[in-house]
Each structure stands twice: as structure tokens, then as C-alpha cells.
Design a protein around this motif. Structure first.
Motif, PDB file in Angstrom:
ATOM      1  N   ARG A  58      -4.464  10.295 -58.266  1.00  0.00           N
ATOM      2  CA  ARG A  58      -4.056   9.063 -57.592  1.00  0.00           C
ATOM      3  C   ARG A  58      -4.651   9.018 -56.141  1.00  0.00           C
ATOM      4  NH1 ARG A  58      -0.215  12.798 -56.748  1.00  0.00           N
ATOM      5  NH2 ARG A  58       0.875  12.690 -54.734  1.00  0.00           N
ATOM      6  N   TYR A  59      -5.445   8.075 -55.924  1.00  0.00           N
ATOM      7  CA  TYR A  59      -6.039   7.815 -54.847  1.00  0.00           C
ATOM      8  C   TYR A  59      -4.841   7.722 -53.368  1.00  0.00           C
ATOM      9  CZ  TYR A  59      -9.172   5.871 -51.275  1.00  0.00           C
ATOM     10  OH  TYR A  59      -9.939   5.670 -50.143  1.00  0.00           O
ATOM     11  N   LEU A  60      -5.289   8.446 -52.478  1.00  0.00           N
ATOM     12  CA  LEU A  60      -4.422   8.553 -51.113  1.00  0.00           C
ATOM     13  C   LEU A  60      -5.333   7.861 -49.956  1.00  0.00           C
ATOM     14  CD1 LEU A  60      -3.057  12.218 -51.612  1.00  0.00           C
ATOM     15  CD2 LEU A  60      -1.948  10.028 -52.490  1.00  0.00           C
ATOM     16  N   PRO A  61      -5.323   6.453 -50.055  1.00  0.00           N
ATOM     17  CA  PRO A  61      -5.996   5.954 -48.808  1.00  0.00           C
ATOM     18  C   PRO A  61      -5.265   5.959 -47.325  1.00  0.00           C
ATOM     19  CG  PRO A  61      -5.144   4.321 -50.312  1.00  0.00           C
ATOM     20  CD  PRO A  61      -4.667   5.803 -50.745  1.00  0.00           C
ATOM     21  N   GLN A  62      -4.127   6.322 -47.470  1.00  0.00           N
ATOM     22  CA  GLN A  62      -3.313   6.610 -46.261  1.00  0.00           C
ATOM     23  C   GLN A  62      -3.597   7.766 -45.375  1.00  0.00           C
ATOM     24  OE1 GLN A  62      -2.110   6.664 -49.334  1.00  0.00           O
ATOM     25  NE2 GLN A  62      -0.593   8.336 -49.469  1.00  0.00           N
ATOM     26  N   ARG A  63      -4.136   8.640 -46.293  1.00  0.00           N
ATOM     27  CA  ARG A  63      -4.830  10.196 -45.711  1.00  0.00           C
ATOM     28  C   ARG A  63      -5.865   9.866 -45.062  1.00  0.00           C
ATOM     29  NH1 ARG A  63      -6.332  14.117 -43.485  1.00  0.00           N
ATOM     30  NH2 ARG A  63      -5.907  16.312 -44.030  1.00  0.00           N
ATOM     31  N   THR A  64      -5.893  10.067 -43.737  1.00  0.00           N
ATOM     32  CA  THR A  64      -7.128   9.826 -42.900  1.00  0.00           C
ATOM     33  C   THR A  64      -7.704  11.078 -42.266  1.00  0.00           C
ATOM     34  OG1 THR A  64      -5.770   9.436 -40.819  1.00  0.00           O
ATOM     35  CG2 THR A  64      -6.509   7.316 -42.187  1.00  0.00           C
ATOM     36  N   PHE A  65      -8.762  11.307 -41.964  1.00  0.00           N
ATOM     37  CA  PHE A  65      -9.188  12.526 -41.497  1.00  0.00           C
ATOM     38  C   PHE A  65      -9.853  12.152 -39.961  1.00  0.00           C
ATOM     39  CE2 PHE A  65      -9.129  12.493 -45.923  1.00  0.00           C
ATOM     40  CZ  PHE A  65      -8.848  14.137 -46.303  1.00  0.00           C
ATOM     41  N   GLN A  66      -8.846  12.633 -39.180  1.00  0.00           N
ATOM     42  CA  GLN A  66      -9.180  12.629 -37.711  1.00  0.00           C
ATOM     43  C   GLN A  66     -10.452  13.204 -37.213  1.00  0.00           C
ATOM     44  OE1 GLN A  66      -7.456  10.805 -35.296  1.00  0.00           O
ATOM     45  NE2 GLN A  66      -6.750   9.681 -37.373  1.00  0.00           N
ATOM     46  N   SER A  67     -10.884  14.233 -38.116  1.00  0.00           N
ATOM     47  CA  SER A  67     -11.894  15.236 -37.655  1.00  0.00           C
ATOM     48  C   SER A  67     -13.255  14.247 -37.726  1.00  0.00           C
ATOM     49  CB  SER A  67     -11.988  16.441 -38.403  1.00  0.00           C
ATOM     50  OG  SER A  67     -12.221  16.148 -39.785  1.00  0.00           O
ATOM     51  N   LEU A  68     -13.038  13.075 -38.417  1.00  0.00           N
ATOM     52  CA  LEU A  68     -14.415  12.230 -38.654  1.00  0.00           C
ATOM     53  C   LEU A  68     -14.355  11.110 -37.922  1.00  0.00           C
ATOM     54  CD1 LEU A  68     -15.206  13.091 -42.482  1.00  0.00           C
ATOM     55  CD2 LEU A  68     -16.655  14.004 -40.453  1.00  0.00           C
ATOM     56  N   SER A  69     -13.216  10.823 -37.224  1.00  0.00           N
ATOM     57  CA  SER A  69     -13.152   9.415 -36.812  1.00  0.00           C
ATOM     58  C   SER A  69     -12.823   9.021 -35.321  1.00  0.00           C
ATOM     59  CB  SER A  69     -12.107   8.711 -37.457  1.00  0.00           C
ATOM     60  OG  SER A  69     -10.700   9.442 -37.398  1.00  0.00           O
ATOM     61  N   THR A  70     -12.503  10.324 -34.674  1.00  0.00           N
ATOM     62  CA  THR A  70     -12.251  10.122 -33.220  1.00  0.00           C
ATOM     63  C   THR A  70     -13.314   9.845 -32.526  1.00  0.00           C
ATOM     64  OG1 THR A  70     -12.680  12.461 -32.389  1.00  0.00           O
ATOM     65  CG2 THR A  70     -10.605  12.014 -33.242  1.00  0.00           C
TER      66      THR A  70
ATOM     67  N   LYS B 171     -10.319  22.603 -40.051  1.00  0.00           N
ATOM     68  CA  LYS B 171      -8.536  22.564 -40.114  1.00  0.00           C
ATOM     69  C   LYS B 171      -8.278  21.228 -40.739  1.00  0.00           C
ATOM     70  CE  LYS B 171      -6.184  23.600 -36.385  1.00  0.00           C
ATOM     71  NZ  LYS B 171      -5.690  23.771 -35.143  1.00  0.00           N
ATOM     72  N   ASP B 172      -8.799  20.344 -40.666  1.00  0.00           N
ATOM     73  CA  ASP B 172      -8.466  18.903 -41.577  1.00  0.00           C
ATOM     74  C   ASP B 172      -8.406  18.835 -42.915  1.00  0.00           C
ATOM     75  OD1 ASP B 172      -7.565  16.312 -40.983  1.00  0.00           O
ATOM     76  OD2 ASP B 172      -9.248  15.640 -40.226  1.00  0.00           O
ATOM     77  N   LEU B 173      -9.472  19.931 -43.462  1.00  0.00           N
ATOM     78  CA  LEU B 173      -9.649  19.858 -44.709  1.00  0.00           C
ATOM     79  C   LEU B 173      -9.182  20.869 -45.544  1.00  0.00           C
ATOM     80  CD1 LEU B 173     -13.709  19.284 -44.683  1.00  0.00           C
ATOM     81  CD2 LEU B 173     -11.882  17.612 -45.555  1.00  0.00           C
ATOM     82  N   VAL B 174      -8.867  22.061 -44.971  1.00  0.00           N
ATOM     83  CA  VAL B 174      -8.476  23.320 -45.288  1.00  0.00           C
ATOM     84  C   VAL B 174      -6.804  23.579 -45.299  1.00  0.00           C
ATOM     85  CG1 VAL B 174      -8.546  25.965 -45.448  1.00  0.00           C
ATOM     86  CG2 VAL B 174     -10.558  24.490 -45.488  1.00  0.00           C
ATOM     87  N   SER B 175      -6.120  24.254 -46.361  1.00  0.00           N
ATOM     88  CA  SER B 175      -4.613  24.195 -45.729  1.00  0.00           C
ATOM     89  C   SER B 175      -4.277  25.908 -45.916  1.00  0.00           C
ATOM     90  CB  SER B 175      -3.839  23.607 -47.038  1.00  0.00           C
ATOM     91  OG  SER B 175      -3.938  22.459 -47.083  1.00  0.00           O
ATOM     92  N   VAL B 176      -3.452  26.204 -45.111  1.00  0.00           N
ATOM     93  CA  VAL B 176      -2.859  27.719 -45.168  1.00  0.00           C
ATOM     94  C   VAL B 176      -1.615  27.722 -45.343  1.00  0.00           C
ATOM     95  CG1 VAL B 176      -4.609  28.223 -43.094  1.00  0.00           C
ATOM     96  CG2 VAL B 176      -2.382  27.343 -42.796  1.00  0.00           C
ATOM     97  N   ARG B 177      -1.259  29.061 -45.599  1.00  0.00           N
ATOM     98  CA  ARG B 177       0.263  29.279 -45.889  1.00  0.00           C
ATOM     99  C   ARG B 177       0.539  30.663 -45.396  1.00  0.00           C
ATOM    100  NH1 ARG B 177      -0.765  29.908 -52.478  1.00  0.00           N
ATOM    101  NH2 ARG B 177      -2.355  31.719 -52.437  1.00  0.00           N
TER     102      ARG B 177
END
Length: 267
Positions: free
Chosen positions: A15-27, A199-205
């Protein structure tokens, strides 16, 4: 059946998630940098969700199912060769390649060797060098030299495994930029933008037993082919044209980072 060809695709639905934005490319600050590097309007990140457990050893099935999915087909964006407009794929994918990209780095100290090896001065200024050309890149400083020129004196400060790391790949892509890239005089804009994007793209645990942080995401560099030949991320191969799939198996999200080499937006 060859890996990456249609068959039993594991039943993934996306499913497409258009609400997920990437601040690292848009500030505003990042937008200004991307414009200077001739990447603005040619780089994009998108997010999609999926419905089953991700199995890294079946990544080809996952990626093929992605390209076949009716929720992906009308939403996955790429740049048209002719007009430079964002379009959808518009062709049937027959085969894919998904190359593992190691993603283990948790700190920007990975790049400290650029200072200790005199690629960058303590004040942050990148050391200049005699002009040279490494097709299609113009080299006028020690940073691009260490990124591109394999027989240069300091190329080996980053080992081959270092160079395969996703963090290094992002940094290198930003440093090299697009067709009319105006290079930075200082290192910080590259480091800062790389860190924000990573940090915007990669997840940690956190590992419960040890309390240590580790990367949760799996990363692949993806190429797709139709009946004619390569169709994604472009019909033309270039070091700066790429698509990375960054899979978060915990949240069942996949982030797609795309860039097509060319002349970026100037205004």
C-alpha cells in the motif's frame, strides 16, 4: 526459474503511504543544497507498507511482487528520459536485480578519517588538488579524488567493505551530485545532509539483552528490466542514477530512495 523472475511471489501486498514525508529532502536548507548540487527535482523518497513478514533471503520475490502490485504501479515515481518529468513506470517488469547493500554504521565518526588523512582541514575546508577528470566527474579537490580515483594515494583509507556501506553510498552520491553540480568548499553540508537522510530512511532497534542499538533495516540497490531491457531506475545506466529499497521488517515499511542523474532545478 531464475531469481527475480515472475512466479510464486510470496503473496506480498503493498500500500502506498503518501502521508509519510521525508524532511531530510524538503527543508529549505536541504532544498538549497540539493539545488546547488544539481539534484533538486531529480531525487525523491517514497514510502510503501506491506502485509507479511519480510525474509531477506527472498528479497527477489519481495521486489518482484512490489513491481507487480496494483498499489505500486500507479504510485511509484521515476523521471522520464525525454521531458525530465515525474512519471510512473508504464511497462511490465520481467526481471529484477536486488543487490544487498550493507547497512551497519551507527555513527558519523565513520568519516573522521577524512580529517586525520588531510582530505579535509581541521577547520572543515576540503583540501584542493590539481584539476583532473574522471569521466564524467570533474575533480578539483582531495575529497572527490578519494571517492573516485582508485590509484590515488589515499583511496585505501576507505576499504572496499567501507565503500559498500549504505552510509558511504549516500555520502558519495551527495558529494558527486548531478550534471551541473556546484561543489562545496567545506565538508559539513555533505555530512549534515547525509546524516539527516540516513536517519530518515533507516530504522534502528535496541537489543533487549545487551541494550545496544543496531540497524533494523535491510537495504537493496534495485534495477528492473522489461522485455526491451533496463527500465528502472532509468533506461540508461549511470553511477548517479539509483534506486535503493530500505526495508523496515518491524513496521513492514519499505522506503524507496530514487535519483536520476541530469540537470537539476535551478530556481
Amino acid at each position: 526459474m531464475a531469481a527475480g523472475e515472475p512466479g510464486d511471489l510470496g503473496g506480498y501486498y503493498f500500500r502506498y503511504l503518501p502521508q509519510r514525508t521525508f524532511q531530510s529532502l524538503s527543508t529549505p536548507e536541504i532544498t538549497s543544497r540539493l539545488r546547488q548540487w544539481s539534484m533538486l527535482g531529480r531525487i525523491q523518497a517514497q514510502a510503501f507498507g506491506f502485509d507479511q513478514n519480510f525474509q531477506a533471503h527472498r528479497k527477489e520475490d519481495f521486489v518482484m511482487a512490489f513491481f507487480k502490485d496494483p498499489n505500486v504501479i500507479p504510485n511509484l515515481k521515476l523521471l522520464s528520459e525525454s521531458a525530465g518529468q515525474w512519471i510512473t513506470l508504464g511497462t511490465e517488469v520481467k526481471k529484477i536485480e536486488a543487490v544487498n547493500v550493507p547497512c551497519t554504521q551507527l555513527s558519523m565518526s565513520f568519516f573522521n578519517r577524512l580529517y586525520s588523512e588531510d582530505i579535509v582541514r581541521d577547520c572543515g575546508h576540503i583540501v584542493k588538488c590539481l584539476d583532473s577528470f574522471c569521466d564524467p566527474f570533474f575533480i578539483s579537490d582531495e575529497l572527490r579524488k578519494v571517492l573516485l580515483v582508485e590509484d590515488s594515494e589515499k583511496y585505501e583509507i576507505f576499504s572496499q567493505p567501507d565503500r559498500e556501506e549504505f552510509l558511504f553510498c549516500l555520502f558519495k552520491h551527495l558529494c558527486l551530485g548531478g550534471a551541473l553540480c556546484q561543489y562545496e568548499d567545506t565538508l559539513n553540508p555533505y555530512l549534515e545532509t547525509t546524516k539527516l537522510l540516513y536517519k530518515d530512511l533507516v530504522s534502528v532497534r535496541k537489543i533487549p539483552q545487551t541494550k545496544k542499538i543496531q540497524i533494523a533495516s535491510s537495504v537493496f540497490k534495485v534495477t528492473a528490466y522489461d522485455s526491451v531491457g533496463m527500465c528502472y531506475p532509468s533506461t540508461k545506466s549511470h553511477e548517479q542514477t539509483f534506486s535503493y529499497f530500505i526495508v523496515n521488517p518491524i513496521r513492514r515499511h519499505v522506503h524507496v530512495l530514487y535519483h536520476c542523474y541530469g540537470v537539476g532545478e535551478m530556481t
